[in-house]
Every structure is written in structure tokens, then in C-alpha cells.
Enzyme design. Structure first.
Site, PDB file in Angstrom:
ATOM      1  CD1 TRP A  74      -0.266   0.054   4.526  1.00  0.00           C
ATOM      2  CD2 TRP A  74       1.424   0.708   5.838  1.00  0.00           C
ATOM      3  NE1 TRP A  74       0.608   0.787   3.765  1.00  0.00           N
ATOM      4  CE2 TRP A  74       1.666   1.194   4.527  1.00  0.00           C
ATOM      5  CE3 TRP A  74       2.375   1.002   6.822  1.00  0.00           C
ATOM      6  CZ2 TRP A  74       2.794   1.956   4.184  1.00  0.00           C
ATOM      7  CZ3 TRP A  74       3.491   1.751   6.491  1.00  0.00           C
ATOM      8  CH2 TRP A  74       3.690   2.226   5.190  1.00  0.00           C
ATOM      9  N   GLY A 101       2.292  -0.071  15.082  1.00  0.00           N
ATOM     10  CA  GLY A 101       3.563   0.569  15.416  1.00  0.00           C
ATOM     11  C   GLY A 101       4.715  -0.384  15.168  1.00  0.00           C
ATOM     12  CE  LYS A 490      -5.509  13.671  -3.367  1.00  0.00           C
ATOM     13  NZ  LYS A 490      -4.241  13.832  -2.823  1.00  0.00           N
TER      14      LYS A 490
END
Ligand code: BG6
Length: 613
Positions: A74, A101, A490
Site C-alpha cells: 500500500w 511503515g 460503507k
């Protein structure tokens, strides 16, 4: 956050790592790669895009061998690309690293290394780590010494796993601060390392969790743990109560749909062993809460992010209503910087599915720094938020893989309800009759959830009528106001519709201007103390030509006569109604996204938990 898997043992590492990464893809899915020691040489394969691209690449040019390390990304530093995908190989081709990280001082470290002639091939902060290790190795240090020296130099919260062709009998794993966890798994003559339990659950349930500033040297025979300074640490081994099937999709199209339907069971599990229905007593042993502590608590701050924050908003209302303790809900990323008023009689209660969300962990540390009692409600076993708390409540819902949280939303609603009863009971402010009534209502919840979920087909029909919407307004009041926010979240998360939520009483002060035939309004109107008010809000929306989708209690003909669509729920005790009213909204968002053919389990730009600030 990213997903990391490592394997050392007699088997071919490639399929083991690939399967593990598949179970971690919810952590990040913009590029992936793995490295394996094949015939004494480190071979790397990596690609931008989903894991399936990497699988394709490995079919075209396979690598077989061990040990191996792999990564699903990511992106934080450097766009998703082949160059920026992990693993990153050092200049000598001897050391390879994967990382989760942010190396906060990577620019200055990179300049120092560049000044020495190091050539960087990516834009990532990660590449700095492998070049530093090789730099220290070239000064004569062994792999573990070079790695520890490097870990002492880099700043920020990081999880790092690396290996070397010259020392093939080991994998090095390190945890520096809160950048997601690293779990080491014990096999028979083989060992595993992973960012999260589901990645290795099919191989072992015997694990240990690295604490911050610890380094693990993993060989086929076992693991040794030491501090960054080299001080040996006694490993704390534990057994995971989850079964491998829990990490499978089963017959469902998506993990999210499976996890929505698991809620009748997960709500039963979150009650398991905690409620004595005959004596109407609540037991939360891991919270370490006794009458003395309960009586001296003067304030509770609930802190969380995303979906967990909306669960906290319901908890605030429940704790104030049942236990009469002043309670605030603070978003983690705000709480950590707003200098909250805290003393030794203050509780900071963090809610987190993953237990690794950086902002929530930092909020806990802020509370710790100010002397508060730290509690957490967590789903991920062994996660940081569970380990650094003075007491915790495990959600007991099993692994949650879908990025949009569902069963880890309803469980903490029930956990906070139980907490409120226990607090009031220990403070002696709850009479027997009320306590028995409140506890008896808990018994109803799993069945009410099952009945509501069995109406999925009705919700799917409504989803079809909304499949082309661009905007949507969610309205709720009182204890169901946070459910309006969760319903809107959502829909945003997985169908990319611009959905906004508002306390319904606020509608007339602005958002009512948005309402016309193109702005569907989802109104939460169950039979709770705010019902009459919600009925008039629905009338106001209808008067402006709005298309209303109402969540209403069985038999409520009045609401049915006004609304364009009704998502029916069974009669539910009002303080527990949010557990049930949210279910049709989870299904609505799910089906709109599925009808649109979107990637429900891995929505764009999101990750299951964000371990960087
Ligand atoms: C986001 C997830 O990254 O983090 C959300 O996409 C989640 O689903 C939020 O609600 C908070 O995560 P956690 O693990 O702290 O509850």
C-alpha cells in the site's frame, strides 16, 4: 499498510509465500513481489497491480527455493510501479528486504549513501534499508549485526524482514514502533513470519508476536529474539484460537458478504463466556476492572478511527445512559494532538479491529503519557492495541478480511453495552430489576441479527433501484445517528458514491437544500425514543421530492406509507437497536457495489488498517 510473509524450511517457499500474501492482500494491493534463494542466488519477481499479476509473472518465469520473503504493498513513498514494488535487492545482490511503515529520515540517509556511490533504483524509503545493511556488512559486520546497526539508524515506525544469500540459514525480522505487527509461526522443521495470523494459519497456530524494538533471527529450527542493542529476550509463545477455514471465503462471492452473514455467529461469540443470564452478571476478565477502579473513574474517552469511531459514538451514549459516567468520543488522529484533560481517574478506551491503526495507537500512548487507565476493544489477537492496554475486551469475531469492516462493527457495540452494565453494576448504580432487563435483552441479539440478514434478497432489490445513484444522504437520530454515519461510510468505501450523513435534526439547518428527486435519503426510523422525530424528518424530505429509503421496525405502516422503499428489521430493544439497524445498510452498500461490479473486498485507495500517520 502492507502485507509481509517469510518462510524458511525444506519446502519451496514460492507457493507458501504466495498463498500467505493472498490472505494479506486486504492490507494493500497496489503492487507485490517476492524473493527466493534459488541455487545460492537471490531471485526477485515483482510487479505493479494485484497479486494476480505477480502470479502470472511467476508462471512465465518461475523461481523455486528457500528461504523466501514476499510483500503486498500500500504505497506511501513512490507510486505503485515495478521499480517501487518490494522486495528491494541491495547493490551486491546479496541482501533483500521487504518493509511496512515509513523511514522518516530516509532522505538524509539516502544522501549519505549516494555520497558514497550507492545507486538507488527506486523512489522508496525502503531501499535505504537494504543499502545500509550492505554498507555495514562491507565494514565486516555479520548480517544480524549489520541489520541491528541499520535498525538503530532509521527513524519512524517500521516492520522489516530481510535475508541474505551469504547467510541462507536465517531470516531477520524486526519491529520498530507501531507500523503493524510481525508474527513468527512455529512449524515442524520450518518457520514462518507474517504481518498477520491469517497468512500462516493453514501451517500453524503456534506463534509469537514481536514487541516494538525487537529483532528475531529465524532459522528452520526456531527463533531467537533480541533487543536492537543485542540483549536476549525470552520468546512469549501463544496459541491462536482461530481455525484456517475462518480465513476462507467459502461459498460467498466476497469476504465482506461472508462477514456480514457471520454476524449472528460473531455476536454469539462476543457474548460467549461473558454473560451469566441467570444472575444477570457480566464478566470481562481481561479488562482487569474491579469495583475500586469502577468507582474512581471520573471520565471515559473513547478513541478510534473509521468504522470503529462510529461504534464508539454509540458506546458514548450507552455508557452515559447505563453507567452515568461522562464519556466523549474522539477521532484518534485528533485526540493525539488536542491535549485532552486527563488524570489518573480517566479511562482512554480505544476501539480497533486490527489493533494496529497508527492514529489509534498514538491516541492510546497520549493517554498513557497523561496517566490515564488504558483499555482497548480489539479483534486482532496479539495486536499492539491489545498488548499495550491495561485491560482489553477481545471482539471474538475471528479474522476480518474484507477492507470494509462489518462484524467488527457490531461486536464492539455489544461489548460496550456489556461494559456499561459492568461499570454500573460495580459502581452500585444499577438496580437489580434494570440489570436483569438489560442483560436479558442481550440474549435476543444473535437471533434478531439472523432474522434481519435472512431478508438479504429484499435489500438487494432496493440496491438495484439505487445502482446508478451519484449521491446519497443518510439521516439518523439519537442512538442510531452514528449508524447513519456508518451506513454512509460503507457506501463511500466500496461503491464510491458520494454519501453524506447528518444528525437528522440538523437537516433543516442546511442539508435539506440538497434534497430533490436525484438525492436518495436513507432514514433510520426504528421504534426507538427518537421515532416520532424521525417520522417528521421523513415527511420533510418527502415534501422536497426526496426518494426515501427507510430502515423501519416490522409492522410500522406509517413509515411504510411515506417511504419509497423500506428495509425492515424486527422489533429490537432500543439500546441494542444499532446492532440490527446497521445490517440492512451493510447489505445495501454491499449489493450496490457488487451490482456495479466493483472490487468489494479491496476497494481502491483503502487498506484494512492504516499503520502510518
Ligand atoms: C481503515 C479501514 O483503514 O481503518 C476501515 O479501511 C477501519 O475499515 C479503519 O474502520 C480503522 O481500523 P481499525 O482496525 O483501527 O478498526
Amino acid at each position: 499498510m502492507c502485507g509481509i510473509v517469510g518462510y524458511i524450511g525444506p519446502r519451496d517457499a514460492t507457493p507458501i509465500i504466495l498463498n500467505g500474501l493472498k490472505r494479506l492482500e486486504y492490507r494493500g494491493y497496489d503492487s507485490a513481489g517476492l524473493a527466493v534463494l534459488q541455487n545460492g542466488k537471490i531471485e526477485v519477481r515483482r510487479d505493479a497491480g494485484k497479486l494476480s499479476r505477480l502470479e502470472e509473472l511467476l508462471r512465465e518465469s518461475p523461481i523455486v527455493g528457500a528461504p523466501g520473503i514476499g510483500h503486498t504493498r500500500w504505497a506511501t513513498h513512490g507510486a505503485p510501479s515495478v521499480q517501487n514494488a518490494h522486495p528491494h535487492l541491495g547493490q551486491s545482490g546479496d541482501v533483500v528486504v521487504v518493509h511496512n511503515g515509513i523511514v522518516e529520515n530516509f532522505l538524509e540517509l539516502r544522501d549519505e549513501l549516494r555520497a558514497e556511490g550507492t545507486i538507488f533504483r527506486s523512489e522508496t524509503d525502503t531501499e535505504t534499508i537494504v543499502h545500509l545493511v550492505e554498507h555495514h556488512q562491507s565494514a565486516g559486520l555479520s548480517l544480524i549485526e549489520a541489520a541491528r546497526r541499520t535498525f538503530q539508524q532509521i527513524k519512524g515506525a517500521n516492520v522489516i524482514v530481510l535475508m541474505s544469500a551469504r547467510e541462507p540459514e536465517k531470516i531477520i525480522a524486526a519491529r520498530l514502533g507501531n507500523a503493524g505487527g510481525i508474527v513468527v509461526g512455529f512449524g515442524d522443521g520450518e518457520m514462518f513470519a507474517a504481518s498477520d495470523i491469517p497468512a500462516i494459519l493453514e501451517h500453524t497456530r503456534k506463534v509469537l508476536f514481536l514487541e516494538s524494538r525487537q529483532v528475531a533471527t529465524i532459522t528452520c529450527q526456531g527463533v531467537t529474539i533480541e533487543t536492537l542493542e543485542g540483549k536476549p529476550v525470552q520468546p512469549q509463545v501463544s496459541n491462536v484460537p482461530w481455525d484456517p477455514v475462518a480465513a476462507e471465503k467459502g461459498a460467498y462471492r466476497h469476504f465482506m458478504q461472508k462477514e456480514i452473514h457471520e454476524q449472528a455467529r460473531s455476536l454469539t461469540d462476543t457474548l460467549a463466556g461473558r454473560v451469566e443470564f441467570d444472575t444477570a452478571r457480566i464478566r470481562l476478565p481481561e479488562l482487569n476492572l474491579d469495583a475500586a477502579l469502577a468507582r474512581r473513574i471520573n471520565k471515559i474517552y473513547i478513541t478510534a478511527c473509521g468504522t470503529a469511531a462510529y461504534a464508539g459514538m454509540v458506546g458514548k451514549l450507552l455508557i452515559e445512559k447505563i453507567a452515568r459516567i461522562p464519556t466523549e468520543m474522539d477521532i484518534g488522529s485528533e485526540f493525539r494532538y488536542r491535549d485532552p484533560i486527563i488524570d489518573e481517574n480517566t479511562v482512554v478506551l480505544a476501539i480497533s479491529q486490527s489493533g494496529e491503526t497508527a492514529d489509534t495507537l498514538a491516541a492510546m500512548e497520549e493517554g498513557r503519557r497523561k496517566g490515564a487507565v488504558i483499555w482497548s476493544i480489539v479483534n486482532a489477537i496479539g495486536s499492539q492495541a491489545m498488548r499495550i492496554a491495561d485491560g482489553y475486551i477481545s471482539m471474538q469475531t475471528g479474522p476480518e478480511i474484507g477492507v470494509a469492516s462489518t462484524k467488527a462493527f457490531t461486536a464492539p457495540l455489544v461489548d460496550q453495552y456489556m461494559l456499561a452494565i459492568l461499570l454500573a453494576d460495580l459502581r452500585g448504580t444499577l438496580d437489580d430489576k434494570t440489570r436483569h432487563a438489560l442483560v436479558a435483552d442481550l440474549r435476543l441479539i444473535p437471533n434478531l441479527a439472523g432474522r434481519t440478514l435472512s431478508r438479504e434478497a429484499d435489500v438487494e432489490l432496493v440496491a438495484h433501484s439505487l445502482k446508478d445513484i451519484r449521491d446519497c444522504l443518510y439521516l439518523g437520530r439519537g442512538i442510531n445517528m452514528p449508524i447513519a454515519y456508518e451506513g454512509a461510510l460503507k457506501l463511500k468505501e466500496i461503491s464510491y458514491v458520494h454519501a453524506e450523513a447528518y444528525p437528522a435534526g440538523e437537516m433543516k439547518h442546511g442539508p435539506i437544500a440538497l434534497i430533490d428527486e436525484n438525492m436518495p435519503v436513507v432514514a433510520l426510523a426504528p421504534k426507538d425514543p427518537w421515532y416520532e422525530k424521525m417520522v417528521s424528518q421523513i415527511q420533510q424530505a418527502k415534501a422536497r421530492g426526496g426518494k426515501v429509503i427507510a430502515v423501519a421496525t416490522d409492522g410500522d405502516e406509517l413509515t411504510a406509507s411515506m417511504a419509497d422503499h423500506v428495509l425492515w428489521i424486527p422489533e429490537t430493544p432500543w439500546m441494542l437497536s444499532p446492532v440490527i439497524t446497521v445490517l440492512p445498510l451493510q447489505l445495501l452498500a454491499y449489493h450496490i457495489a457488487a451490482i456495479r461490479g466493483l472490487d468489494v473486498d479491496q476497494p481502491r485507495n483503502l487498506a484494512k488498517s492504516v499503520t502510518v500517520e
